[in-house]
Design an enzyme around this catalytic site. Structure first.
Site, mmCIF file in Angstrom:
data_model
loop_
_atom_site.group_PDB
_atom_site.id
_atom_site.type_symbol
_atom_site.label_atom_id
_atom_site.label_comp_id
_atom_site.label_asym_id
_atom_site.label_seq_id
_atom_site.Cartn_x
_atom_site.Cartn_y
_atom_site.Cartn_z
ATOM 1 C CG HIS A 67 -0.471 -0.018 2.510
ATOM 2 N ND1 HIS A 67 0.082 -1.388 3.111
ATOM 3 C CD2 HIS A 67 0.383 1.014 3.345
ATOM 4 C CE1 HIS A 67 0.733 -1.142 4.257
ATOM 5 N NE2 HIS A 67 0.776 0.196 4.488
ATOM 6 C CB CYS A 174 2.152 0.985 9.992
ATOM 7 S SG CYS A 174 0.883 1.202 8.759
#
Length: 630
Positions: A67, A174
């Site tokens: 991603h 993250c």
């Protein structure tokens, strides 16, 4: 918004052709690009690979979620691919991956898109959901599986919090904040529920902090788990048992982490003495130094870039290269000077003020800070160029920040219907207007003070200049990039802006000495430094040559009692000699890059730096003890 609003039939690959990690990334990106979801395929791939370089997105259990969030994405989208045989994706559990969801989030993705993407990540933690996807035979079946899961999720009643004897908190995060953040949060919450443990999890995702831990919850917690690969506010956990692990541990080892937390098997966090706590960052009423450094650090690229471009303009063109009437006029030099001086340098003070204000009042403070900083350098005493300069910029930044907070506070009384126009209309109009009026009133007297201070410094006698050179040079080595170093450097920039070239020359000499000195000392006194320090010393030569004082920090951190005094003495000597030799410098940064821009005798300037380096290197060598043998 549903997941199938982002995942369409033209972004589904029922059976991937790829056999390797690199090829599956290319295949998924090509599918997105063919579907018209990307602005720039290559830039998007760079963003995907950058995320992979931080930690693999092959999370295990047959799943990979590459991603990225980037402006290369035209429309937020998901591409799904499946490999029946499996692909080695360097997963955390070492097993092949079968299900691939590549998430493409645009730079301006709204909160609804981000929540939808994070919901997909949570669903993939459900074993039954994954098994159904692995067995699907058509696009329609995949859509049905996903829609059924979303329907099931929406019908679930909020679960009652389990009451246990212990309370454990967790924080997940993250780098991109789209997938791993929420997967780790779900794993920790579900595992804690199964164990009968109280658990609240704060997520630090793309949409900001969600489910923020309160001061009361932290106070009553037995332990805190931080599963994150990005910066988390940690000072609020001072005095608590804190377990810090990568976000992947939260996904794959939730039970072990919770058991450690129950046993308080973690050190008590002591804090890092920074001002990134809630009171400083969210209320905007404390942290004077933090706000100042936010302005200075964001101003430095304009200082460095602009200053070196100005220096290069003289380096290429010689004397008067930007004067069209001069025989030395050089068009390229004139362009460099225009870019560096008339533009980059011109923006220094507004940028300083803008980022000080935004540190205080968040985004609403930026515009009034920039405008106030611009007023500081353009509206002063008649006949005085430059307005109130850095002095006015500092005042403008703090004035704009705190005035914006007052404006925000005053507008809290408005009905909720006005919330939508506060940030785009009311805050800018009132904060810019009020700050601007005050700056126009106070800037003339500030200009008088500023120009008077500059004149006084430039008119100081030789003895005082030597003392000032000694002080400024020494300040550069005390904390090597910290507040004392930055205070001296900012002063030198202010004086350079006022036309005095001597101060920045002394400051640059003093700042080059520390890394050069430790490098030389490791070369001469080999038996007093470890192998690692001698290797670091080699790179310190280059860092010192380019005026990167921070190159000496590892040595100072390892042995501050001997290293710092040694370096301060040599830097002070260099600063004093620079003043004694009447050296000036047109550039605020660059080290050897701008050696040709020295005003005065370049050899004497080199002598000042070399002398300071030798003094520090030998003092350090004499103070350091021989390494113990055996």
């Amino acid at each position: 918004m549903n997941i199938t609003d982002l995942l369409k039939k033209d972004t589904i690959i029922i059976e991937l052709e790829s056999k390797t990690k690199s090829s599956v990334i290319d295949e998924l990106i090509n599918k997105l690009n063919e579907a018209g979801r990307l602005n720039d395929k290559e830039v998007f791939k760079e963003a995907i690979l950058e995320r992979e370089s931080q930690s693999t997105t092959g999370i295990g259990e047959g799943i990979a979620i590459p991603h990225a969030k980037t402006a290369a994405v035209k429309t937020p989208a998901i591409v799904f691919g499946r490999s029946t045989k499996g692909i080695d994706y360097e997963s955390l559990d070492g097993q092949p991956s079968h299900l691939f969801f590549m998430i493409a989030a645009s730079e301006g993705a709204n909160q609804t898109h981000l929540e939808t993407l994070s919901r997909l990540s949570s669903f993939l933690m459900d074993d039954k959901f994954r098994q159904k996807l692995e067995g699907a035979t058509s696009d329609d079946e995949i859509f049905k599986i996903i829609n059924d899961k979303e329907q099931e999720d929406s019908e679930e009643q909020p679960e009652q919090e389990e009451k246990g004897t212990q309370t454990i908190l967790a924080v997940t995060g993250c780098p991109t904040g789209i997938a791993h953040t929420y997967m780790a949060a779900d794993k920790l919450k579900n595992t804690a529920r199964d164990m009968g443990i109280n658990m609240k999890v704060e997520t630090n995702g793309s949409g900001g902090v969600k489910n923020r831990l309160t001061a009361e919850e932290i106070e009553s917690a037995d332990a805190i788990i931080i599963a994150a690969d990005t910066k988390i506010e940690t000072n609020r956990f001072k005095g608590k048992h804190v377990i810090q692990v990568p976000v992947a541990k939260g996904i794959h080892e939730p039970k072990q982490l919770i058991e450690r937390a129950m046993k308080k098997d973690a050190p008590i966090y002591q804090g890092d003495d920074s001002s990134n706590n809630d009171s400083a960052d969210h209320k905007g009423r404390t942290g004077f130094y933090k706000h100042l450094m936010n302005g200075v650090s964001n101003m430095l690229p304009f200082v460095v870039g602009g200053g070196i471009l100005i220096a290069l303009s003289f380096l290429f063109g010689g004397i008067n290269p930007t004067d069209p009437t001069s025989e030395n006029y050089n068009l390229f030099s004139d362009m460099l000077n225009t870019i560096g001086g008339a533009n980059a340098f011109y923006l220094m003070v507004p940028v300083l003020a803008g980022f000080i204000a935004s540190s205080i009042a968040d985004r609403p403070g930026f515009a009034p800070g920039m405008v106030a900083g611009l007023i500081a350098i353009t509206s002063g005493v008649e006949g005085a160029s430059g307005g109130s300069g850095f002095l006015g910029g500092l005042i403008a930044g703090f004035l704009a920040g705190y005035l914006t907070i007052l404006v925000k506070k005053a507008l809290e009384v408005l009905p909720a219907a006005f919330d939508g126009i506060k940030t785009v209309l009311l805050y800018p109009v009132f904060s810019i207007g009020l700050t601007g009026v005050i700056m126009l009133l106070i800037n003339p007297p500030l200009t008088t003070i500023y120009t008077g201070l500059s004149s006084w410094l430039q008119g100081m006698g030789d003895t005082n200049l030597l003392l000032l050179g000694l002080i400024l040079g020494g300040m550069m080595a005390i904390d090597m990039g910290g507040p004392i170093n930055k205070a001296a450097y900012t002063f030198g920039i202010a004086m350079l802006d006022a036309g005095n070239l001597n101060f920045i020359a002394a400051i640059m000499a003093g700042g080059m000495v520390p890394p050069l000195a430790v490098a030389l000392s490791t070369t001469i006194f080999k038996n007093k430094f470890t192998k690692e320090e001698k290797e670091a010393g080699k790179s310190a030569y280059a860092l010192g040559a380019f005026f990167i004082t921070e190159g000496a920090i590892p040595f100072a951190a390892a042995d501050p009692g001997r290293v710092i005094p040694s370096l301060v003495i040599g830097s002070a000597v260099a600063g004093t000699l620079t003043m004694l030799f009447d050296i000036g410098l047109r550039a605020p940064h660059g080290g050897i890059v701008v050696a040709g821009l020295v005003e005065g005798n370049p050899l004497l300037y080199l002598l000042a730096i070399v002398t300071g380096t030798l003094v520090s290197a030998f003092i350090l060598g004499f103070l350091k003890k021989d390494l113990e043998k055996g």
